[in-house]
Enzyme design. Structure first.
Site, PDB file in Angstrom:
ATOM      1  N   GLU A   1       9.665   9.082 -16.541  1.00 30.28           N
ATOM      2  CA  GLU A   1       8.276   9.518 -16.760  1.00 30.28           C
ATOM      3  C   GLU A   1       7.804   9.138 -18.163  1.00 30.28           C
ATOM      4  O   GLU A   1       6.662   8.728 -18.363  1.00 30.28           O
ATOM      5  CB  GLU A   1       8.157  11.028 -16.579  1.00 30.28           C
ATOM      6  CG  GLU A   1       8.383  11.470 -15.137  1.00 30.28           C
ATOM      7  CD  GLU A   1       8.523  12.981 -15.033  1.00 30.28           C
ATOM      8  OE1 GLU A   1       7.562  13.631 -14.624  1.00 30.28           O
ATOM      9  OE2 GLU A   1       9.587  13.520 -15.396  1.00 30.28           O
TER      10      GLU A   1
ATOM     11  N   LYS B   1      16.200  21.709  -9.387  1.00 27.21           N
ATOM     12  CA  LYS B   1      15.507  20.499  -9.808  1.00 27.21           C
ATOM     13  C   LYS B   1      16.296  19.592 -10.736  1.00 27.21           C
ATOM     14  O   LYS B   1      17.080  20.048 -11.560  1.00 27.21           O
ATOM     15  CB  LYS B   1      14.173  20.868 -10.470  1.00 27.21           C
ATOM     16  CG  LYS B   1      13.203  21.382  -9.429  1.00 27.21           C
ATOM     17  CD  LYS B   1      11.794  21.419  -9.902  1.00 27.21           C
ATOM     18  CE  LYS B   1      11.264  20.089 -10.293  1.00 27.21           C
ATOM     19  NZ  LYS B   1       9.822  20.130 -10.501  1.00 27.21           N
TER      20      LYS B   1
ATOM     21  N   HIS C   1       0.835  -1.218   0.000  1.00 27.28           N
ATOM     22  CA  HIS C   1       0.000   0.000   0.000  1.00 27.28           C
ATOM     23  C   HIS C   1       0.866   1.264   0.000  1.00 27.28           C
ATOM     24  O   HIS C   1       0.440   2.314   0.466  1.00 27.28           O
ATOM     25  CB  HIS C   1      -0.936   0.050   1.210  1.00 27.28           C
ATOM     26  CG  HIS C   1      -1.692  -1.220   1.453  1.00 27.28           C
ATOM     27  ND1 HIS C   1      -2.952  -1.455   0.975  1.00 27.28           N
ATOM     28  CD2 HIS C   1      -1.327  -2.357   2.106  1.00 27.28           C
ATOM     29  CE1 HIS C   1      -3.353  -2.662   1.336  1.00 27.28           C
ATOM     30  NE2 HIS C   1      -2.368  -3.240   2.013  1.00 27.28           N
TER      31      HIS C   1
ATOM     32  N   SER D   1      15.388  22.059 -14.655  1.00 26.57           N
ATOM     33  CA  SER D   1      14.231  22.915 -14.913  1.00 26.57           C
ATOM     34  C   SER D   1      14.743  24.267 -15.399  1.00 26.57           C
ATOM     35  O   SER D   1      15.781  24.748 -14.949  1.00 26.57           O
ATOM     36  CB  SER D   1      13.432  23.092 -13.625  1.00 26.57           C
ATOM     37  OG  SER D   1      12.672  24.275 -13.694  1.00 26.57           O
TER      38      SER D   1
END
Ligand code: ARG
Length: 466
Positions: free
Chosen positions: A296, A289, A162, A283
């Site tokens: 992704e 970042k 979970h 970024s």
């Protein structure tokens, strides 16, 4: 203006002339099936040799045909061939050009053959070869995971259910979970190749042919195990393509789950892994970042592959035997899925090999969230003979007390433990560390480093044999 008039008033704007242009646009497949040129030419060479061997065409014509086909192959390879949509597809483009090159002998090539068995054999060859490429790429990915697993057989991390901390595991064990998944994908690829290894050439349009062809000869020449056994099925069957898309979708789904884990692990909040610069981006506005773009995109591209599987299943579901033009829609789905999966596998293999594992962050996280609570319960069963259900209850109280103290389990004092159950001795502390927890899980397939190493040896041996 006159063009507009000739084409349909409502939707003809994009077309140079009337229905003929629209028909060409919907009918022609050369834009994508030119990808099959090598398979198409190989199939034609094998067919022509068989025709000559069987005395159906002369040896002289066969020579001309083969030489012509070879020169077309060289032209296409060199980018010197002009494909024409007027000639619809790869089969007719090649044949028409052959006629220009060698004259009337070209017309003999299509004896005892139809485009229906021709496209079936071309596409099968392509899908078979692609499936073998996927199998090789899967072996690379598995090898990358085996290396990482070996390196981190004893690196402790939290295991989750979970997505909540459950029990400590080792990173090597986690890597080996992916080895199991990708090894199943590999076996699916090999099984699919076994099943598609039959040659449909010679089924002709749908009924076979009256010419005395030798289908065993062409099957062998094209590297198939044997010819297909039913001419209707030979030109109707696309389950080899569906099977490819299914195994691609399952494999992509595995890659996507891994990608999702890498996205989570590489957040500053988790900090379990650091991606190499080659597989991440910065970024343009936030200098701190480092984004896991490659992971992704692997996750996202899975949607495309799953879509292609559903797309082709839907194309096929209503088709009566034998060939229908609907089946021309099989190719773009498979080509795109193949190209996408090749890229996903390459990107993931690179990411797995290059990522830096933050063992300290993993270990720290493994110790939080009362991950050794089950070890405490098991100890109560083993050392004090409590039934597991009671041990579970006692452990629950210990966790509640630790929570109250805002401390991990192993920071409770012996008095604390005794206040919950009088029989507890300080031997209990030995099971509360994450290292001892993983070390104890020696059941077959368990997370103990010794067991993980055993499984690594098993897979290395098994993969070296095939
Ligand atoms: N371009 C066609 C395809 O991909 C080739 C077969 C055409 N056969 C036919 N009977 N029209 O399916």
């Amino acid at each position: 203006m006159s063009d507009k008039k000739a084409s349909n008033q409502m939707w003809g704007g994009r077309f140079a002339s009337g229905p003929a242009a629209i028909m060409e646009a919907i009918n022609a497949s050369i834009g994508f099936d030119k990808k099959l040129y090598q398979q198409d030419i190989r199939g034609s060479v094998a067919h022509s040799r068989m025709l000559a061997e069987q005395g159906i065409i002369s040896a002289d014509d066969q020579k001309k045909i083969e030489n012509g086909l070879n020169s077309i192959l060289a032209d296409i390879d060199a980018g010197k061939f002009e494909f024409s949509a007027k000639l619809e597809d790869i089969h007719m483009n090649v044949e028409a050009h052959l006629a220009e090159l060698i004259g009337p002998a070209a017309g003999r090539l299509h004896t005892a053959r139809s485009r229906n068995d021709q496209v079936a054999v071309d596409f099968r060859l392509w899908v078979k070869e692609e499936t073998q490429r996927i199998a090789a790429a899967l072996k690379e990915l598995i090898a990358a995971f085996l290396d990482r697993a070996e390196e981190h057989a004893a690196t402790v991390m939290p295991g989750f259910t979970h997505l909540q901390t459950a029990q400590p595991v080792t990173f090597g064990h986690h890597c080996m979970a992916y080895v199991e998944m990708f090894a199943r994908d590999l076996s699916r690829a090999r099984d699919a190749v076994e099943r598609m290894d039959e040659c449909p050439l010679g089924a002709a349009a749908l009924a076979g042919t009256g010419f005395p062809i030798d289908r065993h000869m062409t099957a062998k020449a094209l590297g198939f195990r044997e010819p297909t056994r039913n001419s209707l099925d030979s030109v109707s069957d696309r389950d080899f393509a569906l099977e490819f898309l299914s195994l691609a979708a399952i494999c992509a789904t595995h890659l996507s789950r891994l990608a999702e884990e890498i996205v989570i692990w590489s957040t500053p909040q988790f900090g379990f892994v650091r991606l190499s610069d080659s597989y991440s981006t910065g970024s343009s506005i936030m200098p701190q970042k480092k984004n896991p773009d490659a992971a992704e995109l692997v996750r996202a591209k899975t949607g495309r592959i799953n879509g292609h599987l559903i797309g082709l299943l839907t194309v096929m579901k209503g088709l009566p035997l034998a060939y229908s033009k609907d089946m021309q829609e099989d190719k773009e789905a498979v080509f795109d899925a193949a190209e996408t999966l090749d890229l996903m596998l390459a990107a993931m293999t690179g990411m797995v090999r290059d990522m830096t594992i933050n063992t300290a962050a993993m270990k720290k996280a493994a110790g939080s969230g009362y991950a050794t609570a089950t070890d405490l319960a098991d100890w109560l069963v083993r050392a004090l003979g409590l039934p597991f259900r009671e041990a579970h209850h006692v452990t629950g109280r210990a966790v509640a007390l630790a929570e109250e103290r805002k401390a991990p389990l192993d920071k409770l004092t012996l008095e604390d433990f005794r206040s919950i159950h009088a029989g507890i001795t300080d031997d209990v502390y030995s099971v509360l560390t994450v290292q001892n927890s993983v070390k104890s899980r020696t059941s077959f397939g368990g997370t103990a480093p010794s067991e993980v190493r055993k499984q690594i040896r098993h897979w290395r041996k098994r993969l070296s044999k095939t």
